[in-house]
Design an enzyme around this catalytic site. Structure first.
Site, PDB file in Angstrom:
ATOM      1  CE  LYS A   1      -4.309   1.002  -1.740  1.00  0.00           C
ATOM      2  NZ  LYS A   1      -3.495  -0.148  -1.339  1.00  0.00           N
TER       3      LYS A   1
ATOM      4  CE1 TYR B   1      -4.562  -0.938  -5.426  1.00  0.00           C
ATOM      5  CE2 TYR B   1      -5.287  -3.221  -5.386  1.00  0.00           C
ATOM      6  CZ  TYR B   1      -4.987  -2.048  -4.718  1.00  0.00           C
ATOM      7  OH  TYR B   1      -5.100  -1.999  -3.346  1.00  0.00           O
TER       8      TYR B   1
ATOM      9  CE1 TYR C   1      -3.391  -0.301   4.662  1.00  0.00           C
ATOM     10  CE2 TYR C   1      -1.779  -0.980   6.306  1.00  0.00           C
ATOM     11  CZ  TYR C   1      -2.213  -0.940   4.995  1.00  0.00           C
ATOM     12  OH  TYR C   1      -1.476  -1.541   4.024  1.00  0.00           O
TER      13      TYR C   1
ATOM     14  CB  VAL D   1       0.109  -5.778   4.530  1.00  0.00           C
ATOM     15  CG1 VAL D   1      -1.177  -5.118   4.943  1.00  0.00           C
ATOM     16  CG2 VAL D   1       0.116  -6.090   3.038  1.00  0.00           C
TER      17      VAL D   1
ATOM     18  CB  SER E   1      -0.950   0.010   1.204  1.00  0.00           C
ATOM     19  OG  SER E   1      -2.024  -0.875   1.000  1.00  0.00           O
TER      20      SER E   1
END
Length: 487
Positions: free
Chosen positions: A108, A242, A294, A312, A105
């Protein structure tokens, strides 16, 4: 530079051409070093503190390695690395900083920065919101405008992937992002994890439930007309893109340069190249601050107060604006999906240094270290401010310094203290506050042997002189401090 380092370690000499080549490749760093204009002037001291924080977090054995992606589950929970890159290009690495790991992540934040640089914030946010979702990162939900809440959650990441060069072939789209990230990292390691991403028919996340959730998010967004024109038809291609972005690999070393590029307003500190638009960087850091960790984002913003993005894989991309970028990595995660050691390191970093967004508020009484200043400069500035306030009779300022824990007895290079200056200028309220509230020595001597009482008498401040004489008659109380008999 590696050759230069090897030559110096072995005792070999280098010729003029080799030295010139090494200097030219690092001219920004060398130039700042010669001018003594580093943003962190005492780099060795700063690194020693980073080492202490690293060691402290290393003893944290909490958390578990993510097991829903088999490739991630193979990493040892003992792996732990921290890399720092300042906006000047100064570097420090400790621990497992050369081991490649997936961005997950963290990608992103980087793809959002690239996307807004290329397409502009206004276009991007026609389709993606800017608010924290208040829900799980993979929640099947949209905001009140039928948009993904922000680009830092899965729905926003999928939509962002759909917008990145949709007219190119899948291979060219991915290659485009890879080259951009390599520029962000100053040409350092940026790879791709086939082991994490290579599966049958988009099983990039290895466990079917996780892949199904992302497919469901994509179909849900298509049902609500979230995608830009033409993007919804290539849904499977978008998801593949993605998943590939999440599988891009970096090391702590290369990741710290990416973070430093964000800290430096989009200019890579090791190459001097403008990679990102300043407005895109500002928007990226704003969203990282509010949505990057998160479901822990709000707590992290409260405790740490810095832009960050976690993944993660155990990575945390941390940005100290206008100072440095930091990449920390440890695979053991807490129950919210953030690295246990990484969160501890970030928290203790801000406990030690005044990096929190609001640590520098006016009248702040915190005694945190400011690595942007030399400790000797801070000491000198304290003395100047204290003595200036005493000379001007500014009791309010002196009271504030006392509350901040400043040493009210400190002297300048002539041995002149605040008490000397207050007495010489006839400020009885200053003298009384220093003696009665700060308990300073009533008869400090300057380099010429004068005490505050001498100054008060020399400048004919009778009220101050009378007060000082009344305070230095108790020899027993001030035994060993110079004694009134010496005045």
């Amino acid at each position: 530079m590696k050759y230069l380092h090897t030559a110096l370690q072995s005792g070999d000499t280098i010729d003029r051409d080799c030295f010139k080549k090494c200097v030219c490749e690092n001219i920004v760093l060398v130039g700042r070093a010669l001018k003594n204009k580093f943003v962190i002037p005492e780099w060795q001291f700063f690194c020693s503190v980073i080492k202490d924080l690293y060691t402290s977090a290393k003893s944290n054995s909490g958390g578990k390695v993510a097991n829903y992606i088999p490739q991630l589950s193979r990493f040892s929970p003992d792996l732990w690395g921290v890399a720092v890159c300042s906006i000047d290009g100064q570097r420090y690495m400790i621990g497992d900083t050369n081991v490649p790991f997936c961005l997950q992540s963290c990608s992103k934040a980087l793809t959002y920065a690239v996307g807004t640089t290329e397409m502009g914030s206004e276009y991007v946010h026609k389709y993606i919101g800017q608010e924290p979702s208040g829900r799980s990162f993979n929640e099947l939900s949209l905001d009140h405008n039928k948009k993904p809440h922000n680009p830092m959650i899965n729905a926003g990441g999928i939509l962002m992937a759909s917008m990145m060069k949709p007219n190119l072939s899948p291979a060219d789209r991915f290659d485009y992002i890879m080259k951009y990230l390599q520029r962000l990292a100053g040409g350092e390691f940026v790879g791709f994890s086939n082991a994490t991403s290579d599966s049958d028919n988009f099983r990039y996340l290895s466990e079917r439930d996780t892949a199904d959730r992302n497919f469901a998010l994509a179909y849900y967004m298509r049902e609500n007309n979230c995608f830009p024109p033409g993007a919804a038809a290539a849904l499977q291609e978008t998801l593949e893109h993605y998943f590939q972005l999440c599988s891009i690999e970096v090391t702590c070393e290369s990741g710290s340069v990416m973070a430093a590029t964000l800290a430096n307003g989009g200019i890579c500190p090791t190459t001097g190249e403008r990679v990102l638009d300043p407005d895109a960087v500002r928007n990226t850091l704003s969203l990282m601050h509010s949505c990057g960790m998160y479901d822990y984002s709000g707590h992290f913003a409260f405790k740490v107060g810095l832009p960050a993005k976690s993944g993660v894989s155990g990575a945390i991309l941390l940005v100290v604006p206008n100072v440095c970028g930091i990449m920390v990595w440890s695979p053991a995660l807490d129950n919210l999906g953030n690295s246990c050691r990484g969160v501890q390191f970030c928290t203790e970093l801000v406990d030690k240094f005044n990096f929190h967004n609001y640590d520098n508020l006016l009248h702040q009484t915190s005694q945190k270290l400011d690595p942007r200043r030399r400790r000797s400069d801070v000491k000198g500035r304290e003395v100047v401010n204290l003595l200036f306030s005493a000379a001007n009779g500014d009791v309010t300022a002196i009271r504030r310094y006392a509350v901040q824990g400043m040493n009210m007895s400190q002297a300048d290079y002539d041995g002149r203290t605040a008490l000397h200056l207050g007495a010489a200028e006839g400020h009885l309220d200053v003298v009384m506050f220093l003696i009665e509230r700060c308990n300073v020595n009533p008869w400090p001597r300057d380099r010429w042997g004068f005490t505050p009482l001498d100054d008060a008498k020399r400048f004919d401040h009778k009220d101050v002189a009378d007060y000082l004489e009344s305070k230095i008659t108790d020899k027993a109380h001030f035994k060993g401090d110079g004694g009134p008999e010496k005045t």
